[in-house]
Design an enzyme around this catalytic site. Structure first.
Site, PDB file in Angstrom:
ATOM      1  N   LYS A  81      22.823  13.981  -9.526  1.00 33.42           N
ATOM      2  CA  LYS A  81      23.890  14.926  -9.896  1.00 33.42           C
ATOM      3  C   LYS A  81      24.127  15.879  -8.717  1.00 33.42           C
ATOM      4  CE  LYS A  81      25.116  17.345 -14.152  1.00 33.42           C
ATOM      5  NZ  LYS A  81      24.546  18.022 -15.326  1.00 33.42           N
TER       6      LYS A  81
HETATM    7  O1  G3P Z   1      26.536  19.482 -18.772  1.00 31.27           O
HETATM    8  C1  G3P Z   1      26.863  20.778 -18.400  1.00 31.27           C
HETATM    9  C2  G3P Z   1      26.358  21.731 -19.401  1.00 31.27           C
HETATM   10  O2  G3P Z   1      24.967  21.736 -19.438  1.00 31.27           O
HETATM   11  C3  G3P Z   1      26.881  23.102 -19.299  1.00 31.27           C
HETATM   12  O3  G3P Z   1      26.995  23.515 -20.599  1.00 31.27           O
HETATM   13  O4  G3P Z   1      27.173  25.116 -22.420  1.00 31.27           O
HETATM   14  O5  G3P Z   1      26.051  25.765 -20.239  1.00 31.27           O
HETATM   15  O6  G3P Z   1      28.504  25.466 -20.359  1.00 31.27           O
HETATM   16  P1  G3P Z   1      27.187  25.052 -20.922  1.00 31.27           P
END
Ligand code: G3P
Length: 220
Positions: free
Chosen positions: A89
């Protein structure tokens, strides 16, 4: 559409896997830190543990920490060598695009992360990214329309014939999953709670209760 679980929590990954619907896992440095995983040795072991749980043929995204080309390449190779499931990633920055192009030539699969625009999606696909991660929830958080970005990218990729899979990320709810599927995402990655939320419908519960009650009445 594929279902990935977006977590470094081994119990959640196990639970999603046991449900029989798990296609892969995505992690990021924040999710690893949340599980208290730190230090290179422990981090690499944790990725190996995740790969062992999900089994063969299910992609596990492991994010590089380096932000320069050379560092990303060295780190990405170490991650890719860990297990055949590992997808490296890489953040959507200038050095990241270079690293994705390098990994593509080297036959190493990549997930381009922190994507917030169609222009970034084009660059990642040109560099040969295996997956593209637009962050839906974070776009919604600032009052924009995350799902509109998925539709825009799907249109661009279809028109241009790019193979890069659209992996809708920062998914927070069951509705997000459904909307991402409608918008043309190839993959959603979300917390286990969002996946389990898809199960629920009051008419299912009422219907099942009635079936069981009728069976009890007829069978004593
Ligand atoms: O895959 C990306 C994710 O982990 C981010 O999610 O909820 O932190 O915006 P969030």
């Amino acid at each position: 559409m594929l279902f990935f679980v977006d977590t470094a929590n081994l119990d959640h990954i196990r639970e999603a896997s046991e449900l029989g619907i798990l296609d892969g896992v995505t992690t990021n440095p924040s999710l690893m830190a949340k599980e208290g995983v730190s230090g290179e040795k422990n981090i690499l072991k944790h990725y190996r543990d995740i790969c062992a749980i999900v089994g063969e043929g299910r992609d596990v995204s492991a994010e590089v920490i380096a932000t320069d080309f050379k560092g990303m390449v060295e780190e990405g190779k170490r991650l890719a060598d860990l297990h055949e499931n590992i997808v490296v990633k890489v953040p959507m920055i200038r050095e990241g695009v270079k690293a994705i192009a390098y990994f593509t030539d080297a036959g190493i699969r990549t997930n381009c992360t922190l994507v917030f625009s169609a222009g970034q999606a084009l660059l990642a696909a040109k560099a040969g990214a295996t997956y593209l991660s637009p962050f839906i929830g974070r776009i919604d958080d600032i009052g924009w329309d995350g799902m509109a970005l998925i539709k825009e990218i799907a249109e661009i990729y279809n028109n241009s014939g790019f193979d890069t899979a659209i992996l809708a990320a920062s998914i927070r709810s069951p509705l997000h999953i459904i909307e991402a599927a409608k918008a043309g995402a190839d993959v959603v990655t979300c917390p286990l709670s969002a996946i389990l939320g898809l199960l629920n419908h009051p008419l299912t519960d009422i219907g099942l209760e009635k079936f069981l009650e009728d069976h009890r009445k007829a069978n004593g």
